[in-house]
Design a protein around this motif. Structure first.
Motif, PDB file in Angstrom:
ATOM      1  N   GLY A  33      50.205  12.079  37.471  1.00 25.09           N
ATOM      2  CA  GLY A  33      51.089  11.138  36.803  1.00 25.09           C
ATOM      3  C   GLY A  33      50.580  10.934  35.391  1.00 25.09           C
ATOM      4  O   GLY A  33      49.453  10.487  35.196  1.00 25.09           O
ATOM      5  N   LEU A  34      51.370  11.288  34.397  1.00 25.52           N
ATOM      6  CA  LEU A  34      50.939  11.245  33.000  1.00 25.52           C
ATOM      7  C   LEU A  34      51.665  10.130  32.252  1.00 25.52           C
ATOM      8  O   LEU A  34      52.876  10.015  32.323  1.00 25.52           O
ATOM      9  CB  LEU A  34      51.218  12.589  32.322  1.00 25.52           C
ATOM     10  N   ALA A  35      50.900   9.332  31.540  1.00 26.29           N
ATOM     11  CA  ALA A  35      51.446   8.198  30.794  1.00 26.29           C
ATOM     12  C   ALA A  35      51.419   8.464  29.297  1.00 26.29           C
ATOM     13  O   ALA A  35      50.656   9.288  28.809  1.00 26.29           O
ATOM     14  CB  ALA A  35      50.638   6.941  31.109  1.00 26.29           C
ATOM     15  N   THR A  36      52.259   7.728  28.558  1.00 21.11           N
ATOM     16  CA  THR A  36      52.232   7.800  27.101  1.00 21.11           C
ATOM     17  C   THR A  36      51.298   6.727  26.568  1.00 21.11           C
ATOM     18  O   THR A  36      50.673   6.007  27.329  1.00 21.11           O
ATOM     19  CB  THR A  36      53.637   7.587  26.509  1.00 21.11           C
ATOM     20  N   GLY A  37      51.230   6.621  25.260  1.00 16.56           N
ATOM     21  CA  GLY A  37      50.378   5.608  24.638  1.00 16.56           C
ATOM     22  C   GLY A  37      49.080   6.215  24.164  1.00 16.56           C
ATOM     23  O   GLY A  37      48.777   7.384  24.404  1.00 16.56           O
ATOM     24  N   SER A  38      48.298   5.409  23.503  1.00 15.33           N
ATOM     25  CA  SER A  38      47.059   5.913  22.907  1.00 15.33           C
ATOM     26  C   SER A  38      45.911   6.046  23.909  1.00 15.33           C
ATOM     27  O   SER A  38      44.993   6.833  23.696  1.00 15.33           O
ATOM     28  CB  SER A  38      46.634   5.005  21.755  1.00 15.33           C
ATOM     29  N   THR A  39      45.948   5.311  25.000  1.00 15.03           N
ATOM     30  CA  THR A  39      44.832   5.317  25.949  1.00 15.03           C
ATOM     31  C   THR A  39      44.499   6.704  26.489  1.00 15.03           C
ATOM     32  O   THR A  39      43.337   7.096  26.484  1.00 15.03           O
ATOM     33  CB  THR A  39      45.089   4.332  27.104  1.00 15.03           C
ATOM     34  N   PRO A  40      45.461   7.490  26.961  1.00 17.76           N
ATOM     35  CA  PRO A  40      45.100   8.786  27.543  1.00 17.76           C
ATOM     36  C   PRO A  40      44.980   9.934  26.551  1.00 17.76           C
ATOM     37  O   PRO A  40      44.704  11.062  26.958  1.00 17.76           O
ATOM     38  CB  PRO A  40      46.240   9.052  28.525  1.00 17.76           C
ATOM     39  N   LEU A  41      45.163   9.696  25.260  1.00 19.25           N
ATOM     40  CA  LEU A  41      45.192  10.811  24.305  1.00 19.25           C
ATOM     41  C   LEU A  41      43.915  11.639  24.301  1.00 19.25           C
ATOM     42  O   LEU A  41      43.972  12.872  24.231  1.00 19.25           O
ATOM     43  CB  LEU A  41      45.497  10.308  22.896  1.00 19.25           C
ATOM     44  N   VAL A  60      54.138  14.410  36.586  1.00 23.55           N
ATOM     45  CA  VAL A  60      55.223  13.444  36.623  1.00 23.55           C
ATOM     46  C   VAL A  60      55.079  12.583  35.372  1.00 23.55           C
ATOM     47  O   VAL A  60      54.030  11.984  35.138  1.00 23.55           O
ATOM     48  CB  VAL A  60      55.149  12.560  37.890  1.00 23.55           C
ATOM     49  N   ASN A  61      56.118  12.536  34.561  1.00 22.38           N
ATOM     50  CA  ASN A  61      56.105  11.734  33.344  1.00 22.38           C
ATOM     51  C   ASN A  61      56.478  10.303  33.707  1.00 22.38           C
ATOM     52  O   ASN A  61      57.607  10.029  34.106  1.00 22.38           O
ATOM     53  CB  ASN A  61      57.065  12.311  32.319  1.00 22.38           C
ATOM     54  N   LEU A  62      55.545   9.395  33.564  1.00 24.34           N
ATOM     55  CA  LEU A  62      55.721   8.033  34.045  1.00 24.34           C
ATOM     56  C   LEU A  62      56.608   7.172  33.159  1.00 24.34           C
ATOM     57  O   LEU A  62      57.170   6.186  33.624  1.00 24.34           O
ATOM     58  CB  LEU A  62      54.348   7.365  34.181  1.00 24.34           C
ATOM     59  N   ASP A  63      56.750   7.514  31.901  1.00 26.62           N
ATOM     60  CA  ASP A  63      57.397   6.612  30.950  1.00 26.62           C
ATOM     61  C   ASP A  63      58.696   7.132  30.353  1.00 26.62           C
ATOM     62  O   ASP A  63      59.123   6.654  29.326  1.00 26.62           O
ATOM     63  CB  ASP A  63      56.432   6.303  29.798  1.00 26.62           C
ATOM     64  N   GLU A  64      59.340   8.090  30.954  1.00 26.40           N
ATOM     65  CA  GLU A  64      60.546   8.655  30.344  1.00 26.40           C
ATOM     66  C   GLU A  64      61.725   7.707  30.455  1.00 26.40           C
ATOM     67  O   GLU A  64      61.849   6.966  31.421  1.00 26.40           O
ATOM     68  CB  GLU A  64      60.893   9.994  30.996  1.00 26.40           C
TER      69      GLU A  64
END
Length: 84
Positions: A33-41, A60-64
């Motif tokens: 499960g992949l999230a957007t934002g700066s945390t996982p960059l 799986v894109n969590l934030d689409e």
């Protein structure tokens, strides 16, 4: 659930990458499960720079958002393409 603490974001990313790497080595990572934002960059950067083979892993894109085209700057697809 195992909770892992880290003193810095860089340390957390390195620990997360170690876990991903170990699961891939044991062929135990099937879905991410992949999230957007700066945390996982930083983690995503380490993954992209590695030689890990994710061809048998589903993400799986969590934030689409529904209805956004992949080329829309607000879409998850766009975000991941810009940060790989």
């Amino acid at each position: 659930m195992k909770i892992i603490t880290a003193k810095t974001a860089a340390e957390a990313s390195a620990r997360a990458f170690d876990i991903v790497n170990e699961l891939m080595r044991r062929d135990q990572l099937q879905v991410m499960g992949l999230a957007t934002g700066s945390t996982p960059l930083d983690l995503y950067k380490q993954i992209c720079e590695s030689n890990l083979d994710f061809s048998r892993c589903t993400s799986v894109n969590l934030d689409e958002y529904v209805g956004l085209k992949p080329t829309d700057p607000q879409s998850y697809h766009y975000f991941m393409q810009e940060h790989h």
